[in-house]
Design an enzyme around this catalytic site. Structure first.
Site, PDB file in Angstrom:
ATOM      1  N   CYS A 124      13.356  10.706   7.487  1.00 32.40           N
ATOM      2  CA  CYS A 124      13.356  10.164   8.844  1.00 32.40           C
ATOM      3  C   CYS A 124      14.732  10.238   9.488  1.00 32.40           C
ATOM      4  CB  CYS A 124      12.844   8.725   8.837  1.00 32.40           C
ATOM      5  SG  CYS A 124      13.717   7.641   7.701  1.00 32.40           S
ATOM      6  N   GLU A 139      10.071  14.944  16.405  1.00 36.57           N
ATOM      7  CA  GLU A 139      10.361  14.919  14.973  1.00 36.57           C
ATOM      8  C   GLU A 139       9.501  15.955  14.264  1.00 36.57           C
ATOM      9  OE1 GLU A 139      11.153  11.518  11.641  1.00 36.57           O
ATOM     10  OE2 GLU A 139       9.286  11.362  12.763  1.00 36.57           O
ATOM     11  N   GLU A 156      10.251   0.669  10.592  1.00 37.66           N
ATOM     12  CA  GLU A 156      11.259   1.708  10.384  1.00 37.66           C
ATOM     13  C   GLU A 156      10.538   3.024  10.616  1.00 37.66           C
ATOM     14  OE1 GLU A 156      12.932   4.703   9.175  1.00 37.66           O
ATOM     15  OE2 GLU A 156      12.821   3.971   7.108  1.00 37.66           O
ATOM     16  N   VAL A 162       2.275   5.737  14.737  1.00 36.83           N
ATOM     17  CA  VAL A 162       1.562   4.670  14.017  1.00 36.83           C
ATOM     18  C   VAL A 162       2.252   3.331  14.251  1.00 36.83           C
ATOM     19  CG1 VAL A 162       0.836   3.820  11.750  1.00 36.83           C
ATOM     20  CG2 VAL A 162       0.650   6.252  12.290  1.00 36.83           C
ATOM     21  N   LYS A 189       0.848  -1.188   0.000  1.00 33.83           N
ATOM     22  CA  LYS A 189       0.000   0.000   0.000  1.00 33.83           C
ATOM     23  C   LYS A 189       0.881   1.233   0.000  1.00 33.83           C
ATOM     24  CE  LYS A 189      -1.832   2.681   3.002  1.00 33.83           C
ATOM     25  NZ  LYS A 189      -1.926   3.969   2.269  1.00 33.83           N
TER      26      LYS A 189
END
Length: 769
Positions: A297, A388, A263, A245, A190
């Protein structure tokens, strides 16, 4: 403008990339897309629009995937799984090679589509995203060819659900699909809702490369589609995205027996020592934080500069920021493009509004753009130092000593990447491995390659992508048969003859009474054998504090750890008859000391041999994959083969430099407590091994939820696997649980223990002029 004038001003002209090829591809599909399932493009369903963030222009209509769509894709993948897994390695390698060639031949199309969809500069999409995607399929074509040699007797997981983010849609697709196919798995992928186009174009590459129908399936949609994929009948889930998440996914998949790699987010430190090449460090910083608009990231979002050069460094950095060109991402002379979506731009601006620091910004056009941003005068608890941002925002502070630099670098819940800048090789290589992160760049930033494992520690997730280490995520671990309930005994006996020997807990190298003061009888086939204490949360807390005080064990040499394990085996062997008799009295089983001693010898041998590898990366320099200990491991001991299992657990954790909080086997706890004196006489430092006795079911949530325990193993006969995985979601610690299955404790296969006991830390070391 004349050439002479250009040399005087050094102004840049525009260099726009044509988008005709991408428009032609969109038009060929009428700019409306269904899913790709079972080797066929499906008719569109209910759709949503995807737009160009740089202009706001409409690009295509994308189908919103439903639960039924996901089920159809998983069914197609399941149907293809057996045949693809059985495909000859060479034939599977040819398919991956053909995918690499197809991407290479269509590189311009994919680069332009990626830029239109994400807003990133065309130079980055062309030279990094597409090039690295091609490299991953070439590299994993080699792994497919060598699968039987590299991973003999390994089995693929089966159907892999894969969810990729919007910042590197094509590259993340390649990171996940390439190793999955190479190891014989099938895939349901997805893509992100905002950036689905290159994944849909990848379907054409699969068709041309001869990917069997159903081996690769692509289902588009938003978070509801992703949730349906997580809940579907898949065997393994790979996710790249936010930590929040990832925590939800760890919680929701607990107890299902799925393979899981996450990750997740990062807040990577960029450490500059006073002897660094300042101009090079500033150019590296441009790549570290303003590459892809900071929507990375592993972006070097926390700048840590040694005090002696801080003013000079800041002045030069601001001067360089003024020259970063922000604008049309299809212009090859642009350094930064658009943010991926207006909603995300608003999120970044909201975070900036919360800081107490001093903000300095460059310039940018109106629209979905943000300028390069520097925030100074920050304290360690400021949101920009801890959270972040995922935007072009650099948070800066200073340090005085190398020790303080390491402390500041590790002052975060994340552990994805870091950069260390110093011309002193001793300073650089001493600092780099002390930073608790999965990837460390020395005098560089954002160096990535298919041969180099990439992934995080702490709340940046677990699992690795790339290299031989990354293949493990797509191979199913061996599982034994369902564990039988351990044999228990009853007795009417109330009192034991002789002097009471009720053992205490073993914490910090000393025996300690259980905090609650409770104990229970240990009953064997001939009656009461003894009593043991019942540990509670305070006992666990004390054990973890003792383990934290023994961190020096993780920095000890492999040779020293080997000598201590040999000594432990020697001392256990000297008391073999006593241990065998005690075990038999508790369980009625045979003696196990000889086998336990052999395992301790094996782990002593491994202590200085689990030594990582050098990586063949296409750069001027080298990359090292180092095996670093997890830290504090909480382990629930096995009831089957209790002493042999204890030897395996203690041997594996100590050999790899970890500290252990061991919960003794419930049916044979005296075998664990009898080890106290053996440990005391074997030179094991206090706090390296801590032993608690008590209920596995009662202690499982506390062990798994403890924020200072870095990994949890369970070989218990109690049904605690789901509890451990669910509670571990709090801080995303690594888990290794048995799901009620047995293992062969006599096996000499060290790989499962080595994989669970260590993380791979990839350190990039450039050299040359």
């Amino acid at each position: 403008m004349t050439v002479a004038e250009i040399f005087e001003t050094m102004d840049w002209g525009t260099a726009p990339e044509a988008r005709a090829e991408a428009d032609a591809w969109l038009n060929a599909h009428n700019s409306v897309f269904g899913h790709y399932i079972g080797g066929k493009r499906q008719a569109p369903g209910n759709t949503f629009a995807t737009t160009s963030p740089a202009t706001g222009a409409h690009l295509a209509e994308i189908t919103q995937g439903t639960e039924a769509d996901v089920a159809a894709a998983v069914k197609a993948a399941r149907k293809a799984a057996k045949g693809w897994a059985a495909t000859f390695d060479h034939d599977r390698a040819k398919v991956l090679y053909a995918i690499a060639r197809g991407l290479q031949k269509n590189a311009r199309l994919f680069a332009v589509l990626e830029t239109l969809d994400t807003g990133k500069p065309i130079r980055e999409a062309r030279d990094i995203d597409v090039a690295l995607a091609v490299r991953h399929f070439y590299h994993h074509a080699g792994h497919a060819e060598l699968r039987s040699e590299i991973t003999p007797d390994a089995e693929p997981w089966g159907v892999c659900g894969q969810i990729v983010p919007w910042n590197f849609p094509l590259l993340m697709l390649s990171w996940k699909i390439a190793p999955a196919l190479a190891m014989g798995n099938t895939v349901v992928l997805k893509p992100a809702e905002w950036t689905p186009l290159t994944a849909l174009a990848f379907a054409d590459i699969c068709d041309a490369a001869g990917v069997p129908p159903g081996a690769v399936n692509i289902v588009t949609g938003d978070g509801e589609t992703g949730a349906a994929l997580v809940a579907a009948d898949i065997d393994k889930l790979a996710f790249t995205g936010s930590t929040d998440v990832g925590r939800i996914l760890r919680h929701e998949t607990a107890g299902r027996g799925l393979g899981l790699t996450l990750e997740l987010g990062g807040k990577s430190p960029y450490v500059v020592f006073e002897d660094a090449d300042i101009d090079s460090a500033i150019e590296g910083l441009v790549d570290a934080i303003w590459f892809n608009g900071g929507q990375v990231c592993c972006a070097g979002a926390r700048l840590l500069v040694q005090e002696g050069i801080a003013d000079d460094f800041t002045s030069r950095l601001k001067h360089r920021m003024d020259r970063i060109r922000v604008g049309n991402p299809l212009d090859k002379s642009v350094d930064m493009g658009a943010m991926v979506h207006p909603d995300h731009k608003a999120n970044v601006e909201a975070m900036l509004a919360r800081t107490s620091g001093k903000i300095t910004q460059g310039s940018c056009p109106d629209g979905c753009y943000l300028p390069p941003t520097l925030v100074t005068d920050l304290h360690g608890a400021d949101p920009l130092m801890q959270e972040e941002v995922f935007g072009p925002v650099l948070a800066m502070t200073t340090f005085r000593t190398p020790a303080e630099a390491v402390q500041l670098a590790n002052d975060t819940r994340y552990g994805l990447a870091a950069s260390v800048w110093s011309q002193d090789i001793d300073v650089a290589l001493d600092t780099a491995p002390k930073i608790r992160a999965g990837v460390i760049w020395v005098n560089g930033a954002n160096m990535l390659d298919a041969a180099a494992p990439f992934g995080g520690m702490k709340e940046s997730g677990f699992g690795r992508e790339g290299g031989i280490v990354g293949l493990q995520a797509y191979l199913r671990p061996a599982m034994g048969s369902k564990l039988a309930a351990p044999k228990t005994f009853e007795t009417s006996q109330n009192v034991r003859a002789g002097i009471d020997r009720t053992p205490k807990m073993y914490i910090g190298g000393k025996q300690a009474r259980p905090d609650g003061g409770y104990s229970r009888s240990v009953i064997g086939p001939k009656g009461i054998v003894g009593e043991v204490g019942i540990a509670n949360r305070k006992d666990l807390r004390n054990a973890v504090e003792a383990a934290n005080s023994a961190k020096g064990w993780s920095r000890s040499t492999g040779h020293m750890r080997a000598q201590i394990l040999y000594f432990l085996a020697e001392n256990l062997s000297a008391r073999a008859d006593e241990f065998d008799a005690r075990l038999s009295a508790q369980t009625g089983g045979k003696g196990e000391t000889d086998q336990a001693v052999r395992h301790l010898f094996r782990w002593a041998a491994w202590a200085d041999k689990h030594d990582g590898r050098t990586l063949g990366v296409p750069t001027s320099g080298m990359a090292l994959a180092l095996n670093t200990p997890q830290g504090n491991i909480g382990a629930f001991a096995a009831e089957d083969s209790p002493l042999i299992a204890l030897a395996q657990i203690i041997g594996a954790t100590l050999a790899t430099g970890n500290r252990l909080i061991l919960i003794a086997p419930e049916t044979a706890p005296l075998t664990a407590t009898d080890l106290y004196q053996v440990i005391d006489t074997s030179d094991i430092p206090g706090g390296v091994v801590n032993i608690l006795t008590g209920s596995h079911i009662d202690l499982a949530p506390d062990v798994a939820g403890h924020m200072d325990i870095d990994a949890v193993w369970s070989f218990s006969s109690a049904d605690i696997s789901a509890t451990i995985e669910r509670e571990a979601a709090r801080d995303l610690k690594r888990t290794w649980v048995n799901y009620g299955r047995s293992r062969d404790w006599s096996s000499a296969d060290a790989r499962p223990f080595l994989n669970a006991a260590t993380d791979t830390q990839t350190i990039w070391i450039p050299f040359g002029t």
